[in-house]
Scaffold this motif. Structure first.
Motif, PDB file in Angstrom:
ATOM      1  N   ALA A 239       0.823  -0.310   4.370  1.00  0.00           N
ATOM      2  CA  ALA A 239       1.388  -1.615   4.303  1.00  0.00           C
ATOM      3  C   ALA A 239       2.835  -1.446   4.858  1.00  0.00           C
ATOM      4  O   ALA A 239       3.711  -2.592   4.894  1.00  0.00           O
ATOM      5  N   LEU A 240       3.492  -0.088   4.985  1.00  0.00           N
ATOM      6  CA  LEU A 240       4.633   0.023   5.701  1.00  0.00           C
ATOM      7  C   LEU A 240       5.137  -0.766   6.888  1.00  0.00           C
ATOM      8  O   LEU A 240       4.019  -0.778   7.741  1.00  0.00           O
ATOM      9  N   ARG A 241       6.201  -1.079   7.299  1.00  0.00           N
ATOM     10  CA  ARG A 241       6.570  -1.750   8.497  1.00  0.00           C
ATOM     11  C   ARG A 241       6.214  -0.747   9.517  1.00  0.00           C
ATOM     12  O   ARG A 241       5.489  -1.020  10.647  1.00  0.00           O
ATOM     13  N   GLU A 242       6.311   0.696   9.471  1.00  0.00           N
ATOM     14  CA  GLU A 242       6.156   1.606  10.403  1.00  0.00           C
ATOM     15  C   GLU A 242       5.386   2.583   9.653  1.00  0.00           C
ATOM     16  O   GLU A 242       5.890   3.730   9.028  1.00  0.00           O
ATOM     17  N   PRO A 243       3.711   2.235   9.526  1.00  0.00           N
ATOM     18  CA  PRO A 243       2.869   3.134   8.712  1.00  0.00           C
ATOM     19  C   PRO A 243       2.809   4.684   9.527  1.00  0.00           C
ATOM     20  O   PRO A 243       3.152   4.653  10.740  1.00  0.00           O
ATOM     21  N   PRO A 244       2.361   5.416   8.860  1.00  0.00           N
ATOM     22  CA  PRO A 244       2.303   6.707   9.258  1.00  0.00           C
ATOM     23  C   PRO A 244       0.839   6.995  10.162  1.00  0.00           C
ATOM     24  O   PRO A 244       0.067   6.091  10.083  1.00  0.00           O
ATOM     25  N   THR A 245       0.803   7.869  11.087  1.00  0.00           N
ATOM     26  CA  THR A 245      -0.307   7.882  11.699  1.00  0.00           C
ATOM     27  C   THR A 245      -0.936   9.124  11.320  1.00  0.00           C
ATOM     28  O   THR A 245      -2.159   9.394  11.855  1.00  0.00           O
ATOM     29  N   ALA A 246      -0.645   9.752  10.335  1.00  0.00           N
ATOM     30  CA  ALA A 246      -1.626  10.854   9.717  1.00  0.00           C
ATOM     31  C   ALA A 246      -1.091  10.941   8.413  1.00  0.00           C
ATOM     32  O   ALA A 246       0.017  10.428   7.735  1.00  0.00           O
ATOM     33  N   ILE A 247      -2.046  11.267   7.224  1.00  0.00           N
ATOM     34  CA  ILE A 247      -1.685  11.339   5.823  1.00  0.00           C
ATOM     35  C   ILE A 247      -2.180  12.549   5.402  1.00  0.00           C
ATOM     36  O   ILE A 247      -3.382  12.970   5.603  1.00  0.00           O
ATOM     37  N   PHE A 248      -1.408  13.373   4.492  1.00  0.00           N
ATOM     38  CA  PHE A 248      -1.938  14.572   4.034  1.00  0.00           C
ATOM     39  C   PHE A 248      -1.946  14.302   2.572  1.00  0.00           C
ATOM     40  O   PHE A 248      -0.864  14.117   1.734  1.00  0.00           O
ATOM     41  N   ALA A 258      -7.840   8.129   0.342  1.00  0.00           N
ATOM     42  CA  ALA A 258      -7.017   7.544   1.448  1.00  0.00           C
ATOM     43  C   ALA A 258      -7.932   6.986   2.772  1.00  0.00           C
ATOM     44  O   ALA A 258      -7.723   6.144   3.431  1.00  0.00           O
ATOM     45  N   LEU A 259      -9.060   7.838   2.812  1.00  0.00           N
ATOM     46  CA  LEU A 259     -10.225   7.400   3.772  1.00  0.00           C
ATOM     47  C   LEU A 259     -10.691   6.137   3.282  1.00  0.00           C
ATOM     48  O   LEU A 259     -11.073   5.307   4.404  1.00  0.00           O
ATOM     49  N   ALA A 260     -10.899   5.777   1.898  1.00  0.00           N
ATOM     50  CA  ALA A 260     -11.532   4.592   2.060  1.00  0.00           C
ATOM     51  C   ALA A 260     -10.485   3.471   1.838  1.00  0.00           C
ATOM     52  O   ALA A 260     -10.827   2.354   2.489  1.00  0.00           O
ATOM     53  N   ALA A 261      -9.323   3.818   1.630  1.00  0.00           N
ATOM     54  CA  ALA A 261      -7.874   2.650   1.984  1.00  0.00           C
ATOM     55  C   ALA A 261      -8.200   2.346   3.446  1.00  0.00           C
ATOM     56  O   ALA A 261      -7.978   1.339   3.925  1.00  0.00           O
ATOM     57  N   ALA A 262      -8.198   3.638   4.289  1.00  0.00           N
ATOM     58  CA  ALA A 262      -8.247   3.264   5.916  1.00  0.00           C
ATOM     59  C   ALA A 262      -9.414   2.531   6.271  1.00  0.00           C
ATOM     60  O   ALA A 262      -9.077   1.599   7.029  1.00  0.00           O
ATOM     61  N   LYS A 263     -10.697   2.770   5.630  1.00  0.00           N
ATOM     62  CA  LYS A 263     -11.676   1.813   6.066  1.00  0.00           C
ATOM     63  C   LYS A 263     -11.535   0.643   5.673  1.00  0.00           C
ATOM     64  O   LYS A 263     -12.057  -0.683   6.182  1.00  0.00           O
ATOM     65  N   TYR A 271      -9.395   8.198  14.695  1.00  0.00           N
ATOM     66  CA  TYR A 271      -8.597   7.677  15.954  1.00  0.00           C
ATOM     67  C   TYR A 271      -7.502   6.880  15.626  1.00  0.00           C
ATOM     68  O   TYR A 271      -6.557   6.751  16.428  1.00  0.00           O
ATOM     69  N   ASP A 272      -7.573   6.135  14.644  1.00  0.00           N
ATOM     70  CA  ASP A 272      -6.355   5.188  14.227  1.00  0.00           C
ATOM     71  C   ASP A 272      -5.453   5.848  13.040  1.00  0.00           C
ATOM     72  O   ASP A 272      -4.414   5.692  13.157  1.00  0.00           O
ATOM     73  N   LEU A 273      -5.935   6.744  12.567  1.00  0.00           N
ATOM     74  CA  LEU A 273      -5.209   7.481  11.419  1.00  0.00           C
ATOM     75  C   LEU A 273      -5.863   8.748  11.030  1.00  0.00           C
ATOM     76  O   LEU A 273      -7.209   8.861  11.072  1.00  0.00           O
ATOM     77  N   SER A 274      -5.216   9.998  11.315  1.00  0.00           N
ATOM     78  CA  SER A 274      -5.601  11.136  10.719  1.00  0.00           C
ATOM     79  C   SER A 274      -5.442  11.496   9.165  1.00  0.00           C
ATOM     80  O   SER A 274      -4.484  10.960   8.571  1.00  0.00           O
ATOM     81  N   ILE A 275      -6.431  12.040   8.609  1.00  0.00           N
ATOM     82  CA  ILE A 275      -6.380  12.356   7.107  1.00  0.00           C
ATOM     83  C   ILE A 275      -6.866  13.620   6.918  1.00  0.00           C
ATOM     84  O   ILE A 275      -7.974  14.158   7.295  1.00  0.00           O
ATOM     85  N   ALA A 276      -5.719  14.537   6.196  1.00  0.00           N
ATOM     86  CA  ALA A 276      -6.410  15.884   5.610  1.00  0.00           C
ATOM     87  C   ALA A 276      -6.202  15.931   4.185  1.00  0.00           C
ATOM     88  O   ALA A 276      -5.369  15.175   3.456  1.00  0.00           O
ATOM     89  N   GLY A 277      -7.166  16.898   3.453  1.00  0.00           N
ATOM     90  CA  GLY A 277      -7.088  17.287   2.017  1.00  0.00           C
ATOM     91  C   GLY A 277      -6.464  18.560   1.762  1.00  0.00           C
ATOM     92  O   GLY A 277      -6.062  19.147   2.449  1.00  0.00           O
ATOM     93  N   PHE A 278      -7.020  18.930   0.573  1.00  0.00           N
ATOM     94  CA  PHE A 278      -6.750  20.148   0.363  1.00  0.00           C
ATOM     95  C   PHE A 278      -7.794  20.913  -0.859  1.00  0.00           C
ATOM     96  O   PHE A 278      -8.209  20.029  -1.813  1.00  0.00           O
TER      97      PHE A 278
END
Lengths: 354, 354
Positions: A239-248, A258-263, A271-278
């Motif tokens: 929801a940020l004005r300039e959202p991230p292109t990737a989320i860790f 985060a994946l569910a939020a993106a969907k 392609y629209d957003l990269s997501i990594a876990g741990f």
């Protein structure tokens, strides 16, 4: 009269020291008659190896306790399975004890648990394992323990542990995202009480610094090690004005959230957003796309920790034969899967109004 | 000389029967001095309530064992948490014992586990709980146990249990899909060794029959209670010349696997394909879309089972005060979420060549 030693027992029973220790440790590999002879010698000599071994005289196997406070079933089961593997190797039993890590009476509760249940020792997981005043309090009460902690190196504080270098692995994940072209990388924290969160954040921060990417505090969101916090945190970032292109995300559950939020926002990962876990929990392979993550050998780490505790208990039980036991470090490794991809440059017209 | 009873103990210690039983059951609510007086009376009278209570004389709390063989971490943690809740209420400890349900020596292994570790009793989960020869063998060796099983009614076979009506809930799920307009409904089995799978299949079959929908064997795929089998099974269904428009996975992991398979095939769930699971594990809320499922109160079911066992153990310990204990049934309930939707009629041109 001098206190009888394990050697006296071995001589009287006419067996080797190793056989006596096997009986003391209640290993299954001793012949029935031999075991009976050793137990008789122990009884006749009134040999008492130490507090931990005392109740072995009754033939009851050693039992250790696993103490945890973690919202993540996959993580708990991984730890349990590792501890159980070490228990099976040695004939030990396992009691489990979930607790509230924020309880002010935790040291009393855990010492009471160990003493009432006659446990030989405890495996402490984070965050309990990382609270030194708790560790000291338990040690002062004579509760043998081993800790699983997040640390870049052996703390050498006199208490046995296995330590996991979360920082280095988090650095690798962040670097992977940077090398894909991402500059705005969101960070979703795990529980603040866990050093693993602090360490993973330190790795993220260091990688950004090394690549001269300024840290934007808006991209860093607090939370716990849960799917729901990952979902909420990611929605806030998107929801940020300039959202991230990737989320860790600080673990795989957070990343899956985060994946569910993106969907739910209609974004196409990666392609629209990269997501990594741990952690590389089974969870990370069960989302679609599967998650880029850091492979942390949770089961192996827990197994080593339990072995360390058991070795120490056995060493206590026959100090003629000290066993070499060492703290050990583990380094999670980057695993790249489908949830991360090169940064897709946005066409100018799709930028939000600024 | 007649064997001393709990009444003799109460008289000698000058306390109520209830207080003696509290001490025997090692409940925390007894004052230290009272406890000491009761233990002294027990000792002086050489009172031995029964085998299970014998080692309480030492002050060690009762410990029960949880026996499981299940690939599903969320399910195991749910069961564990329920059993732990009952243990906490009563001061009991819990040892856990994963096992291989296919081992031919399982009865020996479990009896040995219970006896060596001096467990007061065992909570058996499926599939062990559903193998009568195993249950009989353990009972014959004097191992107190309680079972968690899948059944539409109380089996009344003399062994305590809680039973879950999987069949009725599976009927409801299938009926929900039929009422959405689906006629071709795939069924992905869980492990054949589990009665819950058989029962869920029976519910599916019955609903189809009641709605006059012929059963197509190609739509029924064997597998285990895992994400991976759900993925594989769904891919097989989707590759059929006439694929299903809805899939009912025997648990949430299977359904989540089917969801991933649908996404990997480019299908939009629920519009191209409806998917339903079973159990309402946290997992079912962590997929996107969230899964329609049957809410099974796993934790509550396990808690009730452990209470039943504990009540029985306490009854054994003081037969002056028999406690009413009853088998209990649980009925999972349909929960509709985003993964199921009305059947979308396919335009004629999109039909596969036949």
């Amino acid at each position: 009269m001098r206190r009888p030693t394990i050697k006296d027992v071995a001589e009287r029973a006419n067996v080797s020291l190793k056989t006596v220790s096997r009986v003391i440790n209640n290993e299954p590999s001793v012949l029935h008659g031999t075991r009976a002879r050793v137990l008789r010698a122990i009884d006749e000599l009134d040999y008492e190896p130490d507090a931990a071994a005392r109740n072995l005289r009754s033939g009851t196997p050693f039992v250790i306790g696993l103490v945890y406070d973690n919202p993540n079933p996959y993580h708990i089961i991984g730890v349990q399975n590792g501890v159980l593997a070490a228990c099976r190797e040695t004939g030990f039993g396992l009691q489990i004890h979930p607790c509230d890590s924020t309880s002010p009476l935790l040291a009393d509760e855990l010492a009471d648990f160990a003493q009432r249940s006659r446990l030989a020792g405890l495996v402490l997981t984070a965050p309990m394992s990382e609270r030194m005043e708790l560790v000291e309090a338990l040690a002062a009460r004579g509760v043998p323990l081993v800790r699983i902690i997040a640390a870049t190196r052996d703390p050498e504080d006199g208490h046995p542990c296995v330590y996991v270098d979360d920082r280095d692995a988090a650095y690798e994940i962040t670097e992977h995202l940077i090398q894909l072209g991402h500059q705005r990388i969101g960070f979703l924290w795990g529980g603040l009480a866990h050093l693993s969160s602090t360490e993973r954040y330190a790795g993220y921060e260091q990688a950004l610094a090394d690549y001269n990417i300024p840290l934007d505090k808006h991209l860093v969101v607090p939370g716990d090690y849960t799917f729901d916090d990952g979902f909420r945190g990611a929605r806030r970032l998107l929801a940020l004005r300039e959202p991230p292109t990737a989320i860790f995300g600080c673990n795989d559950e957070i990343a899956a959230g985060a994946l569910a939020a993106a969907k739910s926002a209609g974004l196409n990962v990666p392609y629209d957003l990269s997501i990594a876990g741990f952690e590389d929990s089974p969870f990370s392979r069960q989302s679609w796309p599967a998650l880029t993550t850091a492979k942390q050998a949770t089961e192996e780490i827990a197994r080593h920790a339990a072995r360390l505790l058991i070795a120490r208990l056995r060493q206590d039980a026959y100090d003629d034969h000290p066993m070499p036991v060492h703290n050990q470090g583990f380094a999670p490794q980057l695993v790249v899967r489908g949830s991360t991809a090169p940064m897709r440059p946005r066409p100018p017209e799709s930028r939000p109004n600024e």
